[in-house]
Write a protein that holds these residues in place. Structure first.
Motif, short mmCIF file in Angstrom:
data_model
loop_
_atom_site.label_atom_id
_atom_site.label_comp_id
_atom_site.label_asym_id
_atom_site.label_seq_id
_atom_site.Cartn_x
_atom_site.Cartn_y
_atom_site.Cartn_z
N THR A 274 0.83 -1.20 0.00
CA THR A 274 0.00 0.00 0.00
C THR A 274 0.86 1.25 0.00
O THR A 274 0.55 2.24 -0.66
CB THR A 274 -0.92 0.03 1.23
OG1 THR A 274 -1.50 -1.24 1.40
CG2 THR A 274 -2.01 1.07 1.08
N GLU A 275 1.99 1.19 0.72
CA GLU A 275 2.92 2.32 0.70
C GLU A 275 3.37 2.59 -0.71
O GLU A 275 3.48 3.74 -1.13
CB GLU A 275 4.16 1.98 1.53
CG GLU A 275 4.08 2.36 2.97
CD GLU A 275 5.35 1.96 3.69
OE1 GLU A 275 5.25 1.34 4.75
OE2 GLU A 275 6.43 2.25 3.16
N LYS A 276 3.67 1.53 -1.43
CA LYS A 276 4.22 1.69 -2.78
C LYS A 276 3.15 2.00 -3.80
O LYS A 276 3.30 2.89 -4.62
CB LYS A 276 4.90 0.39 -3.21
CG LYS A 276 6.36 0.42 -2.98
CD LYS A 276 7.07 -0.61 -3.82
CE LYS A 276 8.35 0.03 -4.23
NZ LYS A 276 9.13 0.03 -5.07
N ALA A 277 2.08 1.24 -3.76
CA ALA A 277 1.11 1.31 -4.85
C ALA A 277 -0.09 2.18 -4.53
O ALA A 277 -0.85 2.53 -5.42
CB ALA A 277 0.64 -0.09 -5.21
N GLY A 278 -0.29 2.50 -3.27
CA GLY A 278 -1.37 3.42 -2.94
C GLY A 278 -2.73 2.76 -2.86
O GLY A 278 -2.90 1.55 -3.09
#
Lengths: 133, 361
Positions: A114-118
């Motif tokens: 989630t941090e990376k891909a949102g």
């Protein structure tokens, strides 16, 4: 006509199951060689199958690859962004199993992903009701 | 680009439209009225309240040249308001809907307007001079679900619609007597009313906010799965581009130029998309400043607490204390942005679901 179609479909399912088995064996061998990142990439390759049996068989292989990952950040760094959406779908499948160890691992990966891909990635995995895993 | 002006009109704004000279704005403060405010000496003053609808006004459009306001509401009616002296006089337009009207747009020539409804239909209304009333023609059969947004092509005939069945469709709205039959310009101009030119099935989730580019060559619409779709060459073989982005879904888009689009939605921050020289669209940046990047579970005010609890299960409660509900710094909107409207050639304006109206340059 319908009967012929059904037998063709089940033939295809057998083919797909064989392919999935081969993929599973490949994933296992990669894990044994400590090539975790290759394992997960192999697991995420290809479109998820249509048939429920194939999906379950496919999930077993993907699950093995997911559980073997120790360095989540490193794995995500080397993973092509096009795989984020499909990885998120598998993570949600893992979370739905309710199994303690699976969920722990999936939550770890979910946080980093989630941090990376949102949030968009989460939304796409939820909204896509056609290509489910 | 930054917010030029910030105005607080109401708790919640459902829809809005600017007057032709941009001195007045009409909006619905989430009730059954339309409020018109005028900018007097740098202050906004309420000049009119239009009260005719029984339920929430879901769409307002203000025609540029003829200075007419059309409003549609969940009460299945629409009114065309004409300025007569100091007052706005309503004319009821019978849409023959059995569900709420959701959106409305004047056509470029302002001789027609289109209404999207929850009855899976689109009503195209035109003025009949002999009887001095507005007649509505309905496009009935093609939509499978509510029509969320409508947009007119610059040629005044093609109408694009998006629907909660996930599809974007382009129809011809040629009406005999209202539209002049142009000689074939080579583009696919089927002059039959209600004929579907193309159906775009790119999104598996609800589709919103369709808009044509200023030239009419490109169509953009958003899906509820955090994707924005750009389509060129509307016709038998359209070229589509799906752009996935990392944030919450958008609700509406606006073409600022042929190659730049601003999208607004649940992230409370307008997003800028642009096409490079080869025509490839991509996300450029947010309009408002975001001090906190999207890294870590601290992003987003409501989400941070929820994510903290979610991840705490894996880390056995260790990280719970470090996560605080933090607000996105520098974001001008507090809540979902519902729609975006062009103010003038250089600027554009967005509206906010909860409180204010913001101007961006």
């Amino acid at each position: 006509m319908a009967e012929v179609k059904k037998s063709v479909e089940s033939d295809n399912a057998e083919d797909i199951l064989t392919k999935i088995e081969n993929k599973s064996l490949k994933i296992e061998s990669l894990i044994k060689q400590y090539k975790f990142i290759e394992a997960i990439k192999t697991a995420l390759e290809g479109y998820p199958p249509r048939d429920e049996r194939c999906k379950s068989a496919n999930w077993i292989g993907v699950h093995k690859a997911l559980m073997a990952i120790k360095d989540v950040e490193g794995m995500l760094r080397s993973l092509d962004p096009q795989y984020y959406d499909i990885l998120m779908k598998y993570i949600y499948r893992g979370l739905s199993t309710g199994n303690r160890t699976t969920c722990d691992q999936c939550l770890k990966i979910h946080e980093k992903l989630t941090e990376k891909a949102g949030f968009g990635c989460i939304l796409r995995s939820l909204a896509d009701t056609v290509n489910t895993v | 680009m930054a917010a030029v002006a910030v105005h607080q009109f109401a708790q919640c704004i459902t829809c809005h439209a600017w007057s032709p000279d941009h001195s007045m704005v009409a909006f619905c403060p989430n009730n059954n009225e339309v409020h018109i405010y005028k900018l007097v000496n740098d202050k906004w003053e309420k000049v009119h309240v239009l009260q005719k609808h029984d339920q929430i006004v879901s769409g307002i459009d203000w025609s540029g040249k003829s200075n007419r306001i059309v409003s549609v509401s969940h009460d299945r009616n629409s009114y065309v308001w004409n300025r007569e002296g100091p007052e706005w006089v309503p004319t009821l337009v019978i849409l023959r809907l059995n569900r709420a009207a959701l959106c409305v747009r004047w056509s470029p020539k302002e001789n027609k307007f289109a209404v999207g409804s929850g009855a899976k239909t689109v009503c195209v209304c035109y003025y009949e001079q002999e009887n001095n009333w507005w007649v509505s023609k309905v496009i009935r059969k093609k939509h499978d679900s509510s029509v969320t947004s409508v947009a007119w092509h610059p040629n005044n005939i093609l109408l694009a619609t998006t629907s909660t069945d996930g599809k974007c469709r382009v129809f011809s709205t040629f009406i005999k007597g209202v539209d002049t039959r142009e000689s074939k310009t080579g583009s696919s101009s089927d002059p039959k009313f209600g004929e579907q030119i193309v159906q775009l099935d790119l999104s598996s989730s609800w589709a919103f906010g369709v808009k044509w580019s200023p030239s009419g060559n490109t169509l953009a619409y958003v899906g509820h799965n955090s994707m924005i779709y750009f389509v060129d060459d509307i016709g038998p073989s359209p070229l589509a581009q799906n752009v996935a982005f990392c944030n919450l879904p958008l609700r509406d888009v606006l073409f600022v130029s042929e190659k730049m689009v601003i999208g607004v939605g649940f992230d409370c921050n307008p997003m800028v998309f642009a096409a490079d020289k080869s025509g490839l669209w991509s996300f450029i940046r947010f309009l408002g400043e975001k001090k906190e990047s999207l890294s870590g579970p601290k992003s987003g005010s409501q989400f941070s607490e929820a994510f903290g609890k979610l991840y705490a299960q894996a880390k056995h409660g260790l990280s719970n204390d470090t996560v605080e509900p933090s607000k996105i710094q520098g974001a001008v909107h507090d809540n979902c942005i519902n729609c975006i409207a062009l103010l003038n050639k250089k600027g554009s304006q967005t509206k906010r679901f909860s409180t204010s109206v913001f101007l961006f340059r």
